[in-house]
Write a protein that holds these residues in place. Structure first.
Motif, PDB file in Angstrom:
ATOM      1  N   ILE A  49     -62.841  72.099 115.372  1.00 47.62           N
ATOM      2  CA  ILE A  49     -63.820  72.620 116.339  1.00 47.62           C
ATOM      3  C   ILE A  49     -64.155  71.562 117.388  1.00 47.62           C
ATOM      4  CG2 ILE A  49     -66.213  73.453 116.616  1.00 47.62           C
ATOM      5  CD1 ILE A  49     -65.888  74.634 113.747  1.00 47.62           C
ATOM      6  N   THR A  50     -64.351  70.342 116.948  1.00 50.43           N
ATOM      7  CA  THR A  50     -64.727  69.294 117.912  1.00 50.43           C
ATOM      8  C   THR A  50     -63.531  68.829 118.748  1.00 50.43           C
ATOM      9  OG1 THR A  50     -64.516  67.640 116.154  1.00 50.43           O
ATOM     10  CG2 THR A  50     -66.735  68.468 116.639  1.00 50.43           C
ATOM     11  N   PHE A  51     -62.308  69.056 118.270  1.00 52.99           N
ATOM     12  CA  PHE A  51     -61.118  68.682 119.045  1.00 52.99           C
ATOM     13  C   PHE A  51     -60.936  69.612 120.244  1.00 52.99           C
ATOM     14  CE2 PHE A  51     -56.586  69.010 120.036  1.00 52.99           C
ATOM     15  CZ  PHE A  51     -56.295  67.683 120.306  1.00 52.99           C
ATOM     16  N   TYR A  52     -61.148  70.892 120.020  1.00 57.26           N
ATOM     17  CA  TYR A  52     -60.954  71.881 121.090  1.00 57.26           C
ATOM     18  C   TYR A  52     -62.270  72.127 121.821  1.00 57.26           C
ATOM     19  CZ  TYR A  52     -56.406  72.854 119.063  1.00 57.26           C
ATOM     20  OH  TYR A  52     -55.129  72.733 118.607  1.00 57.26           O
ATOM     21  N   SER A  53     -62.301  71.787 123.105  1.00 56.63           N
ATOM     22  CA  SER A  53     -63.569  71.908 123.836  1.00 56.63           C
ATOM     23  C   SER A  53     -63.983  73.357 124.074  1.00 56.63           C
ATOM     24  CB  SER A  53     -63.497  71.160 125.161  1.00 56.63           C
ATOM     25  OG  SER A  53     -62.519  71.733 125.997  1.00 56.63           O
ATOM     26  N   PHE A  54     -63.096  74.291 123.762  1.00 53.16           N
ATOM     27  CA  PHE A  54     -63.459  75.693 123.943  1.00 53.16           C
ATOM     28  C   PHE A  54     -64.031  76.307 122.664  1.00 53.16           C
ATOM     29  CE2 PHE A  54     -60.709  74.727 127.413  1.00 53.16           C
ATOM     30  CZ  PHE A  54     -61.313  75.377 128.478  1.00 53.16           C
ATOM     31  N   LEU A  55     -64.113  75.514 121.620  1.00 58.05           N
ATOM     32  CA  LEU A  55     -64.804  75.953 120.409  1.00 58.05           C
ATOM     33  C   LEU A  55     -66.142  75.224 120.337  1.00 58.05           C
ATOM     34  CD1 LEU A  55     -61.878  75.877 117.805  1.00 58.05           C
ATOM     35  CD2 LEU A  55     -62.856  77.897 118.908  1.00 58.05           C
ATOM     36  N   ASN A  56     -67.175  75.919 119.912  1.00 57.67           N
ATOM     37  CA  ASN A  56     -68.514  75.329 119.884  1.00 57.67           C
ATOM     38  C   ASN A  56     -69.127  75.414 118.505  1.00 57.67           C
ATOM     39  OD1 ASN A  56     -68.346  75.389 122.792  1.00 57.67           O
ATOM     40  ND2 ASN A  56     -68.845  77.553 122.621  1.00 57.67           N
ATOM     41  N   CYS A  57     -69.821  74.350 118.106  1.00 60.34           N
ATOM     42  CA  CYS A  57     -70.566  74.426 116.849  1.00 60.34           C
ATOM     43  C   CYS A  57     -72.060  74.599 117.139  1.00 60.34           C
ATOM     44  CB  CYS A  57     -70.273  73.250 115.931  1.00 60.34           C
ATOM     45  SG  CYS A  57     -70.430  71.653 116.661  1.00 60.34           S
ATOM     46  N   GLN A  58     -72.397  74.805 118.414  1.00 54.37           N
ATOM     47  CA  GLN A  58     -73.781  75.124 118.774  1.00 54.37           C
ATOM     48  C   GLN A  58     -73.764  76.286 119.752  1.00 54.37           C
ATOM     49  OE1 GLN A  58     -75.243  71.429 120.360  1.00 54.37           O
ATOM     50  NE2 GLN A  58     -76.091  70.843 118.371  1.00 54.37           N
ATOM     51  N   LYS A  59     -74.797  77.066 119.704  1.00 54.48           N
ATOM     52  CA  LYS A  59     -74.890  78.214 120.605  1.00 54.48           C
ATOM     53  C   LYS A  59     -75.008  77.711 122.048  1.00 54.48           C
ATOM     54  CE  LYS A  59     -77.067  82.730 120.621  1.00 54.48           C
ATOM     55  NZ  LYS A  59     -75.910  83.498 120.220  1.00 54.48           N
ATOM     56  N   GLU A  60     -74.199  78.309 122.924  1.00 55.42           N
ATOM     57  CA  GLU A  60     -74.235  77.925 124.335  1.00 55.42           C
ATOM     58  C   GLU A  60     -75.049  78.926 125.128  1.00 55.42           C
ATOM     59  OE1 GLU A  60     -70.210  77.407 125.725  1.00 55.42           O
ATOM     60  OE2 GLU A  60     -70.164  75.392 124.904  1.00 55.42           O
ATOM     61  N   GLY A  61     -75.239  78.602 126.406  1.00 58.93           N
ATOM     62  CA  GLY A  61     -75.950  79.504 127.290  1.00 58.93           C
ATOM     63  C   GLY A  61     -75.121  80.750 127.584  1.00 58.93           C
ATOM     64  N   GLN A  62     -75.725  81.638 128.357  1.00 67.34           N
ATOM     65  CA  GLN A  62     -75.054  82.876 128.751  1.00 67.34           C
ATOM     66  C   GLN A  62     -73.784  82.560 129.550  1.00 67.34           C
ATOM     67  OE1 GLN A  62     -77.915  85.256 130.833  1.00 67.34           O
ATOM     68  NE2 GLN A  62     -76.376  86.710 131.536  1.00 67.34           N
ATOM     69  N   HIS A  63     -73.833  81.490 130.345  1.00 63.21           N
ATOM     70  CA  HIS A  63     -72.672  81.026 131.110  1.00 63.21           C
ATOM     71  C   HIS A  63     -72.391  79.565 130.753  1.00 63.21           C
ATOM     72  CE1 HIS A  63     -72.822  84.581 133.636  1.00 63.21           C
ATOM     73  NE2 HIS A  63     -74.116  84.373 133.784  1.00 63.21           N
ATOM     74  N   THR A  64     -71.102  79.208 130.783  1.00 63.93           N
ATOM     75  CA  THR A  64     -70.733  77.814 130.531  1.00 63.93           C
ATOM     76  C   THR A  64     -69.925  77.292 131.705  1.00 63.93           C
ATOM     77  OG1 THR A  64     -70.675  78.201 128.149  1.00 63.93           O
ATOM     78  CG2 THR A  64     -69.549  76.240 128.955  1.00 63.93           C
ATOM     79  N   ILE A  65     -70.384  76.159 132.227  1.00 66.61           N
ATOM     80  CA  ILE A  65     -69.655  75.474 133.294  1.00 66.61           C
ATOM     81  C   ILE A  65     -68.957  74.282 132.655  1.00 66.61           C
ATOM     82  CG2 ILE A  65     -69.868  74.161 135.443  1.00 66.61           C
ATOM     83  CD1 ILE A  65     -72.476  75.801 135.961  1.00 66.61           C
ATOM     84  N   ARG A  66     -67.638  74.233 132.819  1.00 63.14           N
ATOM     85  CA  ARG A  66     -66.869  73.109 132.272  1.00 63.14           C
ATOM     86  C   ARG A  66     -66.254  72.341 133.432  1.00 63.14           C
ATOM     87  NH1 ARG A  66     -66.042  77.234 128.434  1.00 63.14           N
ATOM     88  NH2 ARG A  66     -66.379  76.504 126.319  1.00 63.14           N
ATOM     89  N   VAL A  67     -66.614  71.075 133.552  1.00 65.50           N
ATOM     90  CA  VAL A  67     -66.060  70.235 134.617  1.00 65.50           C
ATOM     91  C   VAL A  67     -64.903  69.439 134.027  1.00 65.50           C
ATOM     92  CG1 VAL A  67     -66.549  68.410 136.286  1.00 65.50           C
ATOM     93  CG2 VAL A  67     -68.346  70.062 135.683  1.00 65.50           C
ATOM     94  N   SER A  68     -63.743  69.555 134.651  1.00 69.75           N
ATOM     95  CA  SER A  68     -62.568  68.830 134.150  1.00 69.75           C
ATOM     96  C   SER A  68     -62.783  67.327 134.291  1.00 69.75           C
ATOM     97  CB  SER A  68     -61.323  69.243 134.937  1.00 69.75           C
ATOM     98  OG  SER A  68     -60.233  68.414 134.544  1.00 69.75           O
ATOM     99  N   SER A  69     -62.499  66.614 133.199  1.00 69.75           N
ATOM    100  CA  SER A  69     -62.617  65.159 133.242  1.00 69.75           C
ATOM    101  C   SER A  69     -61.233  64.515 133.134  1.00 69.75           C
ATOM    102  CB  SER A  69     -63.532  64.670 132.119  1.00 69.75           C
ATOM    103  OG  SER A  69     -62.996  65.056 130.869  1.00 69.75           O
ATOM    104  N   CYS A  70     -60.203  65.263 133.534  1.00 76.84           N
ATOM    105  CA  CYS A  70     -58.856  64.675 133.525  1.00 76.84           C
ATOM    106  C   CYS A  70     -58.787  63.613 134.623  1.00 76.84           C
ATOM    107  CB  CYS A  70     -57.791  65.745 133.728  1.00 76.84           C
ATOM    108  SG  CYS A  70     -57.543  66.222 135.442  1.00 76.84           S
TER     109      CYS A  70
END
Ligand code: FES
Length: 148
Positions: A54-75
């Protein structure tokens, strides 16, 4: 030492893990401690293995997220094109730090690794929508749109 058969069973068990976790995530929006334990029990593996996936894949969450999720690429391409500044712009506009959710539970801000948008860096994902060449102005527009 395990024989080939035991290894094969073990690999098959692990290959079941990701789809199961994805199914829970799709249904509930996150994977709770109880879910992790139940999945581990079902597959006969240690809960730490479930947690590490779960912690390896950033698209899996172990905590409830908001209605929308913004993911900023850190590549590296996004960082070189100013993704750190974009993160700060989102933090300012939302009044939260990266990794947090707004008080009204509407928006979660996260960083993520590769989203396949190096050529459009700095790039982000708003829920499942990819957005490239993000600017400070675009950040304000996105936040305004999501808060409506
Ligand atoms: S490495 Fe930059 S988006 Fe994939």
């Amino acid at each position: 030492m395990k024989d080939g058969k035991e290894h094969r069973i073990c690999d098959e068990t692990r290959s079941e893990l990701l789809p199961i976790l994805q199914k829970i995530q799709d249904k509930k929006g996150y994977i709770s401690d109880k879910d992790m334990q139940q999945v581990a029990d079902k597959l006969g593996i240690h809960p730490v293995e479930v947690y590490s996936v779960i912690t390896f894949y950033s698209f899996l969450n172990c905590q409830k997220e908001g209605q929308h999720t913004i993911r900023v690429s850190s590549c590296i391409s996004s960082v070189m094109k100013g993704s750190k500044k974009i993160v700060k712009e989102f933090e300012k506009a939302l009044g939260i730090r990266v990794g947090e959710t707004t008080g009204d539970k509407k928006i979660t801000l996260k960083e993520t690794s590769c989203i396949g948008m190096c050529d459009m860096a700095p790039a982000i994902m708003v829920d499942s929508k990819l957005v490239g060449k993000v600017t400070a102005q675009k950040v304000k527009e996105i936040v305004k749109e999501l808060k409506i």
